[in-house]
Design an enzyme around this catalytic site. Structure first.
Site, PDB file in Angstrom:
ATOM      1  N   GLY A  94      16.364  27.898  45.790  1.00 45.80           N
ATOM      2  CA  GLY A  94      16.634  26.439  47.149  1.00 45.80           C
ATOM      3  C   GLY A  94      15.194  26.089  47.696  1.00 45.80           C
ATOM      4  O   GLY A  94      14.329  26.038  47.090  1.00 45.80           O
ATOM      5  N   TYR A 152      27.066  30.223  62.352  1.00 51.93           N
ATOM      6  CA  TYR A 152      25.843  29.539  61.890  1.00 51.93           C
ATOM      7  C   TYR A 152      25.441  28.492  62.811  1.00 51.93           C
ATOM      8  O   TYR A 152      24.131  28.604  62.942  1.00 51.93           O
ATOM      9  CB  TYR A 152      26.251  28.917  60.267  1.00 51.93           C
ATOM     10  CG  TYR A 152      25.173  28.176  59.670  1.00 51.93           C
ATOM     11  CD1 TYR A 152      24.232  28.887  59.026  1.00 51.93           C
ATOM     12  CD2 TYR A 152      24.977  26.913  59.806  1.00 51.93           C
ATOM     13  CE1 TYR A 152      22.997  28.294  58.508  1.00 51.93           C
ATOM     14  CE2 TYR A 152      24.143  26.233  59.076  1.00 51.93           C
ATOM     15  CZ  TYR A 152      23.127  27.112  58.410  1.00 51.93           C
ATOM     16  OH  TYR A 152      22.165  26.263  57.801  1.00 51.93           O
TER      17      TYR A 152
END
Length: 283
Positions: free
Chosen positions: A16, A155
């Site tokens: 990524g 998160y």
């Protein structure tokens, strides 16, 4: 082996944004120490580095950012081997889809350990060396560090914390010659996204009890938003540019979509107004 090239350490570089940042930074002329929790997952990075013609500028080291001693040892070894550290990119992270009543606080702590304290571990270890080099500290947060998103409570909490920590550190670090920036990607097509959703979704919804209908709606919306996700290469190029550009902004978004998403909350898109204000507090 010491090098005359700028030395940059990047966490979470197996895939990524981390992988693409490593390749882009090496292509721009840095020597990159690409770290990952499992060095057995380095094949994609090594292949990308070979394809870009920068394999000799990237080395892979193991680092679990949740281990504070390991972070200190890794940074110390990099400086011992290469003679300097000019940049740190805090990119390692972990996602979590859920809600507090169902998940409990233990899951939230796990997410905070990776996304928040993991970045603090590497930052603490790197700061003396970044001061010595007049270096750059770049932390990948998220649009989820600006706008809280349903079923991403832990998160977003970790990314909000990172944004606040780095915003507070910015003027202090600047006084000792270190540039601090945060990077806010929106939807990015990456393995991170696939990993965050790798759990058995039907099982997760079944476990969600009274939240099942809302979770299904959220997941349906998310799948649609990622159909037009930015490439990891584009996001990584934005991160890498902050390692070399003149007077980097504190807050940087990786795409127009990211800017549009957070603009209702942040009129001060590049963070210059806030950091300009707080810089005066330490002058």
């Amino acid at each position: 082996m010491s090098t005359d090239l700028p030395v940059v350490l990047i966490t979470g570089a197996s895939s990524g944004i981390g992988l693409e940042t490593a390749v882009a930074a090496a292509r721009a002329g840095s020597f990159v120490v690409a770290t990952m929790r499992d060095t057995g997952r380095d094949a994609a990075l090594r292949a990308a580095a070979r394809d870009a013609g920068v394999a000799e500028r990237i080395e892979v080291r193991r680092l679990d950012v949740t281990d504070q001693d390991a972070a200190r040892e890794c940074v110390a070894a990099v400086v011992a081997d290469h003679g300097r550290l000019d940049g740190l990119v805090n990119n390692a992270g972990a996602g979590r889809v859920g809600t507090l009543e169902i998940d409990g606080t233990a899951k939230a702590r796990e997410v905070m350990e990776v996304n928040f304290f993991g970045a603090l571990h590497t930052t603490e270890a790197a700061m003396p060396h970044l001061r010595a080099s007049g270096g750059r500290l770049v932390t990948v947060t998220s649009v989820g560090g600006v706008i809280g998103q349903p079923f991403n409570e832990a998160y977003c909490a970790a990314k909000f914390a990172l944004e606040g920590f780095m915003e507070a550190l910015h003027p202090v670090a600047a006084r000792v010659g270190v540039s601090v920036s945060v990077v806010e990607p929106g939807a990015v097509a990456s393995e991170f996204v696939r990993n965050a959703g790798a759990e058995d979704i039907p099982a997760r919804i079944a476990e969600a009890g009274p939240y099942a209908e809302a979770m299904q709606a959220y997941l349906d919306r998310t799948r649609k938003s990622f159909a037009a996700a930015q490439s990891a290469a584009d996001a990584g190029a934005t991160v890498a540019a902050l390692l070399t550009g003149d007077r980097p902004a504190f807050r940087v978004q990786t795409s127009e979509a990211a800017r549009a998403f957070i603009s209702p909350k942040l009129a001060d898109l590049d963070g210059g107004t806030v950091t300009g204000l707080t810089a005066g507090w330490v002058a």
